[in-house]
Design a protein around this motif. Structure first.
Motif, PDB file in Angstrom:
ATOM      1  N   ASP A 190      48.745   3.743 -45.247  1.00 28.75           N
ATOM      2  CA  ASP A 190      48.449   2.796 -46.325  1.00 28.75           C
ATOM      3  C   ASP A 190      48.524   1.354 -45.833  1.00 28.75           C
ATOM      4  O   ASP A 190      48.188   0.423 -46.576  1.00 28.75           O
ATOM      5  CB  ASP A 190      49.422   2.974 -47.495  1.00 28.75           C
ATOM      6  CG  ASP A 190      49.327   4.338 -48.130  1.00 28.75           C
ATOM      7  OD1 ASP A 190      50.378   4.896 -48.511  1.00 28.75           O
ATOM      8  OD2 ASP A 190      48.196   4.869 -48.241  1.00 28.75           O
ATOM      9  N   SER A 191      48.970   1.181 -44.604  1.00 33.72           N
ATOM     10  CA  SER A 191      49.038  -0.170 -44.039  1.00 33.72           C
ATOM     11  C   SER A 191      47.636  -0.762 -43.993  1.00 33.72           C
ATOM     12  O   SER A 191      46.717  -0.171 -43.424  1.00 33.72           O
ATOM     13  CB  SER A 191      49.620  -0.120 -42.619  1.00 33.72           C
ATOM     14  OG  SER A 191      50.927   0.393 -42.641  1.00 33.72           O
ATOM     15  N   SER A 192      47.483  -1.915 -44.595  1.00 35.84           N
ATOM     16  CA  SER A 192      46.149  -2.517 -44.700  1.00 35.84           C
ATOM     17  C   SER A 192      46.281  -3.917 -45.279  1.00 35.84           C
ATOM     18  O   SER A 192      47.385  -4.387 -45.581  1.00 35.84           O
ATOM     19  CB  SER A 192      45.260  -1.648 -45.607  1.00 35.84           C
ATOM     20  OG  SER A 192      43.926  -2.104 -45.596  1.00 35.84           O
ATOM     21  N   PHE A 193      45.154  -4.567 -45.441  1.00 33.84           N
ATOM     22  CA  PHE A 193      45.063  -5.878 -46.077  1.00 33.84           C
ATOM     23  C   PHE A 193      44.526  -5.635 -47.483  1.00 33.84           C
ATOM     24  O   PHE A 193      43.407  -5.153 -47.649  1.00 33.84           O
ATOM     25  CB  PHE A 193      44.123  -6.758 -45.249  1.00 33.84           C
ATOM     26  CG  PHE A 193      44.107  -8.210 -45.596  1.00 33.84           C
ATOM     27  CD1 PHE A 193      42.918  -8.933 -45.577  1.00 33.84           C
ATOM     28  CD2 PHE A 193      45.279  -8.888 -45.921  1.00 33.84           C
ATOM     29  CE1 PHE A 193      42.900 -10.288 -45.882  1.00 33.84           C
ATOM     30  CE2 PHE A 193      45.265 -10.234 -46.225  1.00 33.84           C
ATOM     31  CZ  PHE A 193      44.066 -10.946 -46.198  1.00 33.84           C
ATOM     32  N   TYR A 194      45.333  -5.924 -48.479  1.00 31.97           N
ATOM     33  CA  TYR A 194      44.939  -5.689 -49.862  1.00 31.97           C
ATOM     34  C   TYR A 194      44.567  -7.039 -50.487  1.00 31.97           C
ATOM     35  O   TYR A 194      45.347  -7.987 -50.456  1.00 31.97           O
ATOM     36  CB  TYR A 194      46.076  -5.039 -50.653  1.00 31.97           C
ATOM     37  CG  TYR A 194      46.332  -3.611 -50.210  1.00 31.97           C
ATOM     38  CD1 TYR A 194      47.167  -3.330 -49.134  1.00 31.97           C
ATOM     39  CD2 TYR A 194      45.713  -2.544 -50.858  1.00 31.97           C
ATOM     40  CE1 TYR A 194      47.381  -2.034 -48.705  1.00 31.97           C
ATOM     41  CE2 TYR A 194      45.918  -1.238 -50.442  1.00 31.97           C
ATOM     42  CZ  TYR A 194      46.747  -0.997 -49.367  1.00 31.97           C
ATOM     43  OH  TYR A 194      46.947   0.300 -48.948  1.00 31.97           O
ATOM     44  N   ILE A 195      43.371  -7.088 -51.042  1.00 37.10           N
ATOM     45  CA  ILE A 195      42.855  -8.342 -51.582  1.00 37.10           C
ATOM     46  C   ILE A 195      42.430  -8.126 -53.026  1.00 37.10           C
ATOM     47  O   ILE A 195      41.733  -7.157 -53.333  1.00 37.10           O
ATOM     48  CB  ILE A 195      41.634  -8.850 -50.787  1.00 37.10           C
ATOM     49  CG1 ILE A 195      41.888  -8.805 -49.277  1.00 37.10           C
ATOM     50  CG2 ILE A 195      41.268 -10.268 -51.209  1.00 37.10           C
ATOM     51  CD1 ILE A 195      40.652  -9.120 -48.445  1.00 37.10           C
TER      52      ILE A 195
END
Lengths: 118, 110
Positions: A88-93
């Motif tokens: 789930d590691s990611s860049f959430y925008i």
């Protein structure tokens, strides 16, 4: 242009914990907000559309029980990643629909939240 | 066929040159078109919108729209190294949703 804020800007958590990300429209009311996820060197992926006062609409393949979205007011939407795992590691925008001159509208993006799950 | 298509690049241009970024879309009834710029590690920011056929200029940026050809482009004059970023084309569809292309990575070399 319209201003959208996100908090936190980055977060590191242990696997199995839940993380809440807030998205706020600062100078306008946003009846519709959007949540995106972006992996390194990949394009934006729409996760869900959040409408104030109603349930979010999730894109195909996005688990609604894992990514809980609440849009309880015209200026705030939250995304909770439940039982987070390293994948789930990611860049959430987030983005919010805001008016433009001429009677149309577009989306303005928040600065993003970088999530790292250990 | 993707709804909004862009060449992923990288598009490399020398400093001072004109950078031309292209985008095609599939929904003929689309009426609103937007260009966003995304620097590495940052979120997208809106730089241009265009709704009518023809050109729209804003500083060094010119957006061009041809609805008959379902084609929208962004020209950046006098390209600077600070213009190096990924440029996203977005099209509003009949459902009033923005659909984003995959983005074109632009590299402006000093």
């Amino acid at each position: 242009g319209a201003v959208v804020s996100q908090h936190p800007s980055w977060v590191i958590c242990k696997s199995g914990t839940s993380v809440k990300i807030e998205c706020r429209s600062l100078d306008f009311q946003a009846t519709t907000m959007f949540w995106y996820r972006q992996f390194p060197k990949q394009s934006l992926m729409l996760m869900a559309t959040s409408n104030e006062g109603s349930k979010a609409t999730y894109e195909q393949g996005v688990e609604k029980d894992k990514f809980l979205i609440n849009h309880a007011s015209l200026t705030l939407s939250t995304l909770t990643v439940t039982s987070a795992h390293p994948e789930d590691s990611s860049f959430y925008i987030c983005s919010a629909r805001a008016p433009l001159a001429g009677g149309t509208d577009t989306q303005y993006f928040g600065p993003g939240t970088r999530l790292t799950v250990l | 066929q993707k709804e909004v298509e862009q060449n992923s690049g990288p598009l490399s241009v020398p400093e001072g040159a004109i950078a031309s970024l292209n985008c095609t879309y599939s929904d003929r009834v689309s009426q609103s078109f937007f260009w966003y710029r995304q620097y590495s590690g940052k979120s997208p920011e809106l730089i241009m919108s265009i709704y009518s056929n023809g050109d729209k200029e804003d500083g060094r940026f010119t957006a061009q729209l041809n609805k008959a050809s379902q084609y929208v482009s962004l020209l950046i004059r006098d390209s600077q190294p600070s213009d190096s970023a990924t440029y996203l084309c977005a099209v509003r569809n009949a459902g009033n949703m923005l659909t984003f292309g995959g983005g074109t990575r632009l590299m402006v070399k000093p």
